[in-house]
Design an enzyme around this catalytic site. Structure first.
Site, short mmCIF file in Angstrom:
data_model
loop_
_atom_site.label_atom_id
_atom_site.label_comp_id
_atom_site.label_asym_id
_atom_site.label_seq_id
_atom_site.Cartn_x
_atom_site.Cartn_y
_atom_site.Cartn_z
N LYS A 1 -0.21 3.92 -11.25
CA LYS A 1 -1.38 3.22 -10.69
C LYS A 1 -2.07 2.33 -11.73
O LYS A 1 -2.56 1.25 -11.39
CB LYS A 1 -2.36 4.24 -10.08
CG LYS A 1 -1.79 4.97 -8.85
CD LYS A 1 -1.44 4.01 -7.70
CE LYS A 1 -1.14 4.74 -6.40
NZ LYS A 1 -0.81 3.81 -5.29
N TYR B 1 1.71 9.68 -11.71
CA TYR B 1 0.95 8.90 -10.72
C TYR B 1 -0.03 7.96 -11.44
O TYR B 1 -0.13 6.77 -11.09
CB TYR B 1 0.20 9.87 -9.80
CG TYR B 1 -0.55 9.25 -8.65
CD1 TYR B 1 0.10 8.88 -7.48
CD2 TYR B 1 -1.94 9.06 -8.72
CE1 TYR B 1 -0.60 8.35 -6.40
CE2 TYR B 1 -2.64 8.52 -7.65
CZ TYR B 1 -1.98 8.16 -6.50
OH TYR B 1 -2.67 7.62 -5.43
N ILE C 1 -9.83 9.77 -0.35
CA ILE C 1 -9.87 9.29 1.04
C ILE C 1 -9.18 10.30 1.95
O ILE C 1 -8.12 10.84 1.61
CB ILE C 1 -9.17 7.90 1.16
CG1 ILE C 1 -9.70 6.94 0.07
CG2 ILE C 1 -9.37 7.32 2.55
CD1 ILE C 1 -11.18 6.64 0.10
N THR D 1 -6.95 11.30 4.22
CA THR D 1 -5.69 10.88 4.84
C THR D 1 -4.70 12.05 4.77
O THR D 1 -4.98 13.08 4.16
CB THR D 1 -5.06 9.68 4.10
OG1 THR D 1 -4.68 10.13 2.79
CG2 THR D 1 -6.01 8.51 3.98
N ASN E 1 0.80 -1.23 0.00
CA ASN E 1 0.00 0.00 0.00
C ASN E 1 0.83 1.28 0.00
O ASN E 1 0.31 2.35 -0.30
CB ASN E 1 -0.91 -0.07 1.24
CG ASN E 1 -1.50 1.24 1.61
OD1 ASN E 1 -2.44 1.71 0.96
ND2 ASN E 1 -0.96 1.89 2.65
P1 NAD Z 1 -0.48 8.39 3.46
O1 NAD Z 1 0.51 9.39 2.97
O2 NAD Z 1 -1.11 8.56 4.78
O3 NAD Z 1 0.17 6.93 3.44
C1 NAD Z 1 1.22 6.54 2.60
C2 NAD Z 1 2.23 5.82 3.47
O4 NAD Z 1 3.24 5.25 2.65
C3 NAD Z 1 2.93 6.77 4.45
O5 NAD Z 1 2.89 6.18 5.74
C4 NAD Z 1 4.34 6.87 3.91
O6 NAD Z 1 5.31 7.09 4.90
C5 NAD Z 1 4.49 5.50 3.26
N1 NAD Z 1 5.52 5.48 2.25
C6 NAD Z 1 5.75 6.36 1.25
N2 NAD Z 1 6.81 6.00 0.52
C7 NAD Z 1 7.28 4.85 1.08
C8 NAD Z 1 8.36 4.01 0.80
N3 NAD Z 1 9.19 4.26 -0.22
N4 NAD Z 1 8.56 2.91 1.57
C9 NAD Z 1 7.73 2.64 2.61
N5 NAD Z 1 6.67 3.43 2.94
C10 NAD Z 1 6.47 4.51 2.17
O7 NAD Z 1 -1.59 8.30 2.34
P2 NAD Z 1 -2.76 7.25 2.05
O8 NAD Z 1 -3.82 8.04 1.42
O9 NAD Z 1 -3.05 6.39 3.18
O10 NAD Z 1 -2.07 6.40 0.87
C11 NAD Z 1 -1.98 4.99 0.89
C12 NAD Z 1 -2.05 4.47 -0.53
O11 NAD Z 1 -3.34 4.76 -1.07
C13 NAD Z 1 -1.05 5.09 -1.50
O12 NAD Z 1 -0.54 4.08 -2.35
C14 NAD Z 1 -1.89 6.07 -2.30
O13 NAD Z 1 -1.35 6.31 -3.58
C15 NAD Z 1 -3.19 5.33 -2.36
N6 NAD Z 1 -4.39 6.13 -2.63
C16 NAD Z 1 -4.76 7.12 -1.79
C17 NAD Z 1 -5.91 7.86 -2.08
C18 NAD Z 1 -6.41 8.97 -1.20
O14 NAD Z 1 -7.33 9.67 -1.60
N7 NAD Z 1 -5.88 9.17 0.00
C19 NAD Z 1 -6.65 7.57 -3.23
C20 NAD Z 1 -6.23 6.54 -4.06
C21 NAD Z 1 -5.09 5.82 -3.75
#
Ligand code: NAD
Length: 255
Positions: A164, A160, A193, A195, A94
């Site tokens: 994805k 991005y 989401i 976050t 994730n």
């Molecule tokens: P977030 O920033 O809270 O979480 C991302 C986490 O990944 C963080 O804890 C960060 O430290 C960690 N991370 C980043 N690079 C890393 C690396 N190289 N190695 C290990 N850990 C690493 O954001 P989130 O929204 O919880 O995102 C989680 C996933 O969901 C991501 O892949 C994001 O692209 C995807 N996503 C998020 C949304 C949204 O709206 N928030 C929508 C679609 C997809």
């Protein structure tokens, strides 16, 4: 108070990006349903806080600082997980980073490389090391985090979006490679989401939040727990016939 089933009693889960957002919510969900959890992420203090919350649920947690783009570090994190908990049953790949909206010709090669390296290569590296452990176990489940940006184009999101879309393709191919070996590999495609990533994306301002909420037919952002519930479903026996699926949970954003 929510009540949870125990679909993951005795199981071991490995969650990347588990120090915040969707990763933390899903790590907690696995624990709420009985799993012990390796809490993998970049920031020691964030991992430790997720681990503390898991332990408060009466489950074991192993916080591990690990960059998912570092193949040796991922292998070591998985070895530590097996040492601590005896094996691996579930992986949620994730960890990811956002991309500042930028028209394609203005995307620097550095920005492109970083978006692909973390969001796509990181998933490949993790699966490459996880699959042999799942084969040893006789099967298991992997979910990879894609995005609404993996099923639809968004202006300014070239790097991005490419990563994805790539996660979904990678997931489908790997799913076919291991379907007959009792390893189910699927992806999740969250909408908007609430976050820390979304806070950074919107500048955490009222107007920034209103702009992204306007993309959501449901009229609000999703909660990390709403993605966690879908990931838990995909990792559970309830989804025994789901192979290579890209599950869109997005409040209607991409319909
Ligand atoms: P977030 O920033 O809270 O979480 C991302 C986490 O990944 C963080 O804890 C960060 O430290 C960690 N991370 C980043 N690079 C890393 C690396 N190289 N190695 C290990 N850990 C690493 O954001 P989130 O929204 O919880 O995102 C989680 C996933 O969901 C991501 O892949 C994001 O692209 C995807 N996503 C998020 C949304 C949204 O709206 N928030 C929508 C679609 C997809």
């Amino acid at each position: 108070m929510d009540t949870f089933s125990n679909r993951f009693e005795g199981k071991v889960a490995f969650v990347t990006g588990a120090g915040s957002g969707i990763g933390r919510a899903t790590a907690l969900r696995f624990a709420q349903e009985g799993a012990d959890v390796a809490v993998v992420g970049l920031v020691d203090g964030d991992n430790a806080e997720t681990a503390r919350q898991i332990q408060a649920l009466g489950r074991r947690a192993l916080p591990i600082v690990c960059d998912v783009t570092d193949s040796d570090a991922v292998a070591a994190a998985l070895a530590a997980t097996v040492d601590a908990f005896g094996g691996l049953d579930i992986a949620f790949n994730n960890a990811g980073i956002e991309q500042r909206p930028t028209p394609l010709a203005e995307i620097s090669e550095d920005l492109w490389a970083k978006a692909i390296y973390v969001n796509l290569r990181g998933v490949f590296v993790c699966m490459r090391h996880q699959i042999p452990l799942l084969l040893q176990r006789g099967g298991g489940a992997i979910v990879n985090t894609a995005s609404g940006a993996g099923v639809k184009g968004f202006a300014g999101g070239g790097a991005y979006g490419a990563a994805k879309h790539g996660v979904i393709g990678l997931t489908r191919c790997a799913a076919l490679d291991y379907a007959a070996s009792n390893i189910r590999i699927n992806s999740i495609c969250p909408g908007i989401i609430d976050t820390e990533m979304m806070d950074r994306f919107t500048g955490d301002s009222e107007s920034g939040r209103a702009t992204v909420i306007a993309q959501e037919p449901v009229g609000r952002m999703g909660r990390p727990e709403e993605i966690a519930a879908a990931v838990a479903f995909l990792c559970s026996a309830d989804a025994a016939f789901a192979i290579g699926h890209a599950l869109v949970i997005d409040g209607g954003q991409t319909i």
